[in-house]
Write a protein that holds these residues in place. Structure first.
Motif, PDB file in Angstrom:
ATOM      1  N   ASP A 167       0.821  -1.204   0.000  1.00 28.04           N
ATOM      2  CA  ASP A 167       0.000   0.000   0.000  1.00 28.04           C
ATOM      3  C   ASP A 167       0.860   1.260   0.000  1.00 28.04           C
ATOM      4  O   ASP A 167       1.884   1.318   0.687  1.00 28.04           O
ATOM      5  CB  ASP A 167      -0.912   0.029   1.230  1.00 28.04           C
ATOM      6  CG  ASP A 167      -1.940  -1.079   1.222  1.00 28.04           C
ATOM      7  OD1 ASP A 167      -2.234  -1.595   0.124  1.00 28.04           O
ATOM      8  OD2 ASP A 167      -2.452  -1.429   2.304  1.00 28.04           O
ATOM      9  N   CYS A 182      -9.510   4.433  -2.248  1.00 25.73           N
ATOM     10  CA  CYS A 182      -8.354   3.759  -1.668  1.00 25.73           C
ATOM     11  C   CYS A 182      -7.617   4.709  -0.742  1.00 25.73           C
ATOM     12  O   CYS A 182      -7.434   5.879  -1.027  1.00 25.73           O
ATOM     13  CB  CYS A 182      -7.423   3.247  -2.768  1.00 25.73           C
ATOM     14  SG  CYS A 182      -6.363   4.472  -3.543  1.00 25.73           S
ATOM     15  N   CYS A 191      -4.025   1.967  -1.188  1.00 24.52           N
ATOM     16  CA  CYS A 191      -3.695   2.290  -2.584  1.00 24.52           C
ATOM     17  C   CYS A 191      -2.502   1.431  -3.004  1.00 24.52           C
ATOM     18  O   CYS A 191      -1.346   1.829  -2.812  1.00 24.52           O
ATOM     19  CB  CYS A 191      -3.377   3.766  -2.720  1.00 24.52           C
ATOM     20  SG  CYS A 191      -4.713   4.873  -2.207  1.00 24.52           S
ATOM     21  N   LEU A 214      -4.653   5.926  -9.684  1.00 29.48           N
ATOM     22  CA  LEU A 214      -4.126   5.520  -8.383  1.00 29.48           C
ATOM     23  C   LEU A 214      -5.285   4.927  -7.612  1.00 29.48           C
ATOM     24  O   LEU A 214      -6.232   5.635  -7.248  1.00 29.48           O
ATOM     25  CB  LEU A 214      -3.518   6.706  -7.640  1.00 29.48           C
ATOM     26  CG  LEU A 214      -3.031   6.446  -6.208  1.00 29.48           C
ATOM     27  CD1 LEU A 214      -1.963   5.359  -6.166  1.00 29.48           C
ATOM     28  CD2 LEU A 214      -2.519   7.733  -5.571  1.00 29.48           C
ATOM     29  N   ASP A 215      -5.237   3.610  -7.362  1.00 28.22           N
ATOM     30  CA  ASP A 215      -6.433   2.892  -6.931  1.00 28.22           C
ATOM     31  C   ASP A 215      -6.031   1.784  -5.962  1.00 28.22           C
ATOM     32  O   ASP A 215      -4.846   1.553  -5.702  1.00 28.22           O
ATOM     33  CB  ASP A 215      -7.127   2.317  -8.165  1.00 28.22           C
ATOM     34  CG  ASP A 215      -8.584   1.940  -7.937  1.00 28.22           C
ATOM     35  OD1 ASP A 215      -9.044   2.003  -6.787  1.00 28.22           O
ATOM     36  OD2 ASP A 215      -9.250   1.577  -8.917  1.00 28.22           O
ATOM     37  N   GLY A 216      -7.046   1.079  -5.488  1.00 28.92           N
ATOM     38  CA  GLY A 216      -6.801  -0.040  -4.599  1.00 28.92           C
ATOM     39  C   GLY A 216      -6.914  -1.384  -5.265  1.00 28.92           C
ATOM     40  O   GLY A 216      -6.590  -2.400  -4.656  1.00 28.92           O
ATOM     41  N   ALA A 223     -11.417   5.319  -6.195  1.00 32.09           N
ATOM     42  CA  ALA A 223      -9.994   5.575  -6.437  1.00 32.09           C
ATOM     43  C   ALA A 223      -9.588   6.929  -5.886  1.00 32.09           C
ATOM     44  O   ALA A 223     -10.397   7.848  -5.760  1.00 32.09           O
ATOM     45  CB  ALA A 223      -9.690   5.514  -7.925  1.00 32.09           C
ATOM     46  N   ALA A 224      -8.298   7.064  -5.582  1.00 36.18           N
ATOM     47  CA  ALA A 224      -7.754   8.365  -5.224  1.00 36.18           C
ATOM     48  C   ALA A 224      -7.662   9.258  -6.452  1.00 36.18           C
ATOM     49  O   ALA A 224      -7.798  10.478  -6.364  1.00 36.18           O
ATOM     50  CB  ALA A 224      -6.372   8.198  -4.599  1.00 36.18           C
TER      51      ALA A 224
END
Length: 263
Positions: A167, A182, A191, A214-216, A223-224
């Protein structure tokens, strides 16, 4: 929105002026100087307001000075904006990192810029302009997600770091909305995924077009950061455009204008 130095006043390193930022549109030369970044300006004159400033990233004789927007307030201030989309653009034909600060107007509605190569940033920030939320990360060369993100956003390198199991978490955020992107909320997790691609080679169900994320998990929403990921680039399972900042889904449509900063 500009610095407060009067015309012709010496500015930059070594200045003892109370306010030593050169206003946007002002000249920078060896006599007047320029700050290297928004952080440089903020550290030398902490009372400077957020606004448009002229900075010289590598000093006299190299790159031309450039006008940028500086956030002098969030998380201590000193942030240089390098990317923004204020018109809900989801055009997957456009490279979301295809411009640079020198080609952008800081008063314009969109700049698909990059962190200049000459900069070695310590921090990264995403802003959801619509709702006023922000989240900030420390760059970490030992973290594969952080390394992929910096490689894309500064070096213009394609990246596919999905489900890395490591992460990259924000160290600070003001998002108390309960949205589960995330980095916040247990549903999405951390993330641990970053992708910057121009086709479907990274995400198997993505059918084409540019994407920056930028995601999980590399899946829909939550997502971020997701940019240039319109409905035509994804299978219908996403249910609509997936172009969001610090957002957990497509339903409210309130998180589709965003800004990216370095410090």
């Amino acid at each position: 929105m500009s610095g407060n130095a009067s015309a012709g006043e010496p500015c930059g390193p070594g200045s003892t002026s109370e306010s030593c930022a050169i206003p946007a549109g002002g000249d920078c030369d060896e006599a007047t100087g320029c700050y290297a970044s928004c952080l440089d300006a903020h550290q030398r004159s902490p009372a400077l307001p957020s606004g448009a400033y002229t900075i010289d990233i590598d000093g006299p004789g190299g790159l031309d000075p450039v006008q940028v927007y500086c956030d002098m307030v969030t998380d201590g201030g000193g942030w240089t904006r390098f990317w923004w989309s204020l018109d809900d653009s989801g055009d997957v034909s456009l490279d979301p990192l295809g411009e640079d600060l020198w080609s952008c107007d800081p008063t314009g509605s969109r700049c698909f810029g990059k962190i200049p190569l000459e900069v070695r940033p310590a921090d990264f920030m995403v802003k959801d302009v619509n709702e006023g939320h922000w989240a900030a990360w420390h760059f970490d060369e030992t973290n594969p997600v952080s390394s992929a993100a910096l490689g894309a956003m500064r070096n213009h390198e394609l990246a596919c770091a999905l489900d890395t199991g490591v992460d990259w978490m924000p160290y600070a955020t003001n998002d108390d909305s309960g949205e589960k992107w995330c980095g916040v909320g247990s549903e999405e997790g951390g993330c641990d995924s970053f992708q910057y691609q121009h086709d479907g080679s990274c995400i198997e169900w993505k059918t084409g077009g540019w994407g920056l994320e930028l995601d999980g998990d590399g899946g829909c929403y939550a997502a971020a950061l997701k940019v240039s990921v319109g409905q035509e680039a994804f299978l219908p399972e996403c249910g609509g455009p997936d172009n969001n900042f610090l957002d957990d889904g497509p339903t409210d449509g309130d998180d589709r204008s965003g800004e990216l900063y370095y410090r």
